[in-house]
Design a protein around this motif. Structure first.
Motif, short mmCIF file in Angstrom:
data_model
loop_
_atom_site.label_atom_id
_atom_site.label_comp_id
_atom_site.label_asym_id
_atom_site.label_seq_id
_atom_site.Cartn_x
_atom_site.Cartn_y
_atom_site.Cartn_z
N GLU A 45 0.79 -0.55 -0.02
CA GLU A 45 0.06 -0.50 0.31
C GLU A 45 1.18 1.50 -0.14
OE1 GLU A 45 0.11 -0.93 4.91
OE2 GLU A 45 0.56 -1.89 2.66
N LEU A 46 2.23 1.20 0.30
CA LEU A 46 2.72 2.26 0.30
C LEU A 46 3.63 2.41 -1.45
CD1 LEU A 46 4.63 2.04 3.48
CD2 LEU A 46 2.64 2.78 3.34
N THR A 47 3.43 2.05 -2.28
CA THR A 47 4.03 1.95 -3.21
C THR A 47 4.26 3.19 -3.94
OG1 THR A 47 3.42 -0.38 -3.44
CG2 THR A 47 4.41 0.72 -5.84
N GLU A 48 2.92 3.66 -4.32
CA GLU A 48 2.48 4.71 -5.08
C GLU A 48 3.20 5.91 -4.12
OE1 GLU A 48 -1.48 5.27 -6.28
OE2 GLU A 48 -1.92 2.93 -6.50
N ALA A 49 3.32 6.38 -3.38
CA ALA A 49 3.99 7.43 -2.82
C ALA A 49 5.34 6.96 -2.35
CB ALA A 49 3.27 7.37 -1.23
N ALA A 50 5.69 6.16 -2.35
CA ALA A 50 7.31 5.93 -2.11
C ALA A 50 7.57 6.31 -3.47
CB ALA A 50 7.51 4.62 -1.47
N ALA A 51 7.08 5.48 -3.92
CA ALA A 51 7.76 5.98 -5.71
C ALA A 51 7.56 7.02 -6.38
CB ALA A 51 7.13 4.89 -6.84
N LEU A 52 6.87 7.63 -6.19
CA LEU A 52 6.45 8.92 -6.52
C LEU A 52 7.71 10.39 -5.65
CD1 LEU A 52 4.86 11.66 -8.07
CD2 LEU A 52 3.02 11.43 -6.02
N ALA A 53 7.71 9.95 -5.00
CA ALA A 53 8.55 10.31 -3.82
C ALA A 53 10.02 9.83 -3.82
CB ALA A 53 8.34 10.64 -2.34
N LEU A 54 10.16 9.02 -4.55
CA LEU A 54 11.29 7.84 -4.88
C LEU A 54 12.10 8.49 -6.05
CD1 LEU A 54 14.97 6.98 -4.73
CD2 LEU A 54 12.63 5.41 -5.53
N THR A 55 10.72 9.05 -7.61
CA THR A 55 11.69 9.74 -8.50
C THR A 55 11.40 11.15 -7.93
OG1 THR A 55 9.83 7.54 -9.55
CG2 THR A 55 10.48 10.08 -10.82
N GLU A 56 11.40 11.57 -7.65
CA GLU A 56 11.01 13.35 -7.01
C GLU A 56 12.50 13.48 -6.73
OE1 GLU A 56 9.54 15.86 -8.20
OE2 GLU A 56 7.70 15.03 -9.40
N LEU A 57 12.74 12.70 -5.64
CA LEU A 57 13.95 12.76 -5.21
C LEU A 57 15.40 12.69 -6.10
CD1 LEU A 57 14.23 11.70 -1.97
CD2 LEU A 57 13.73 13.83 -2.28
N LEU A 58 15.23 11.22 -7.13
CA LEU A 58 16.37 11.49 -7.70
C LEU A 58 16.22 12.26 -9.63
CD1 LEU A 58 15.20 7.25 -8.47
CD2 LEU A 58 17.38 8.40 -7.81
N ALA A 59 14.82 12.99 -9.37
CA ALA A 59 14.09 13.67 -10.60
C ALA A 59 15.84 15.60 -9.76
CB ALA A 59 13.27 14.58 -11.03
N ASN A 60 16.21 15.66 -7.96
CA ASN A 60 17.11 16.52 -8.10
C ASN A 60 18.47 16.42 -8.67
OD1 ASN A 60 14.82 18.19 -7.16
ND2 ASN A 60 13.89 17.62 -5.37
N VAL A 61 18.38 15.06 -8.26
CA VAL A 61 19.67 14.88 -8.33
C VAL A 61 19.99 15.19 -9.98
CG1 VAL A 61 21.67 12.72 -8.93
CG2 VAL A 61 19.67 12.95 -6.82
N VAL A 62 19.43 14.93 -10.59
CA VAL A 62 20.04 14.50 -11.92
C VAL A 62 19.69 16.39 -12.79
CG1 VAL A 62 18.42 15.22 -14.42
CG2 VAL A 62 17.98 12.99 -12.87
N ARG A 63 19.03 17.33 -12.15
CA ARG A 63 19.16 18.68 -12.42
C ARG A 63 19.74 19.58 -11.38
NH1 ARG A 63 13.75 18.11 -11.31
NH2 ARG A 63 12.20 18.21 -13.61
N HIS A 64 20.79 18.76 -10.27
CA HIS A 64 21.03 19.95 -9.32
C HIS A 64 22.45 18.86 -8.87
CE1 HIS A 64 17.72 22.61 -8.89
NE2 HIS A 64 17.24 21.53 -8.43
N VAL A 65 22.95 18.14 -9.41
CA VAL A 65 23.83 17.55 -8.42
C VAL A 65 25.06 16.89 -9.72
CG1 VAL A 65 25.24 15.35 -7.46
CG2 VAL A 65 23.28 16.25 -6.69
N PRO A 66 26.22 17.99 -9.54
CA PRO A 66 27.41 17.57 -10.94
C PRO A 66 28.04 16.02 -11.11
CG PRO A 66 28.14 19.25 -9.58
CD PRO A 66 27.22 18.61 -8.89
N GLY A 67 27.27 15.52 -12.00
CA GLY A 67 28.05 14.01 -12.03
C GLY A 67 27.08 13.43 -11.47
#
Length: 139
Positions: A45-67
């Motif tokens: 039951e946690l899958t949808e919320a956790a997957a969405l939150a993880l996606t957002e944190l990974l998007a921040n890595v793509v946008r803001h972390v060199p390398g």
């Protein structure tokens, strides 16, 4: 056998961690791993919320972390799951949401806040930070 998504029958660890460089398909693969563990931990039951939150944190890595270098840690808790994304950028995570309805970005942390029970971040000694969230079960 994929050691992360083809989980063996029986007991699995209460934690999973991996270091990676975020690429074009990383979010999809890491969501699959997250889903597999949540199902194995009997918390689907946690899958949808956790997957969405993880996606957002990974998007921040793509946008803001060199390398785009990061690490993922998933921790099973008695009342749910804690997911941590560690990167090498020392800047704190900031919401850059703007008032304009048509803005294309800046809402990731607002989404994380909306779909998780708790989230936060802490700086790492030296260089980098960890951004984390928790999703709790209802039972």
């Amino acid at each position: 056998m994929n050691h992360a998504t083809d989980l063996p029958n029986g007991t699995i660890d209460a934690r999973y961690g991996i270091r990676f460089t975020v690429g074009e398909h990383s979010a999809r693969h890491l969501r699959r791993i997250l889903r597999a563990y949540l199902v194995a931990w009997e918390m689907p039951e946690l899958t949808e919320a956790a997957a969405l939150a993880l996606t957002e944190l990974l998007a921040n890595v793509v946008r803001h972390v060199p390398g785009r270098s990061a690490a993922l840690l998933m921790l099973r808790r008695a009342n749910g799951v804690r997911v941590e994304v560690t990167d090498t950028c020392p800047r704190p995570p900031l919401s850059t949401a703007v008032d304009g309805e048509l803005a294309e970005g800046g809402r990731g942390l607002l989404i994380v806040d909306a779909v998780t029970d708790r989230w936060g971040w802490h700086p790492l000694p030296g260089r980098g930070k960890t951004v984390w969230f928790e999703c709790h079960t209802t039972g």
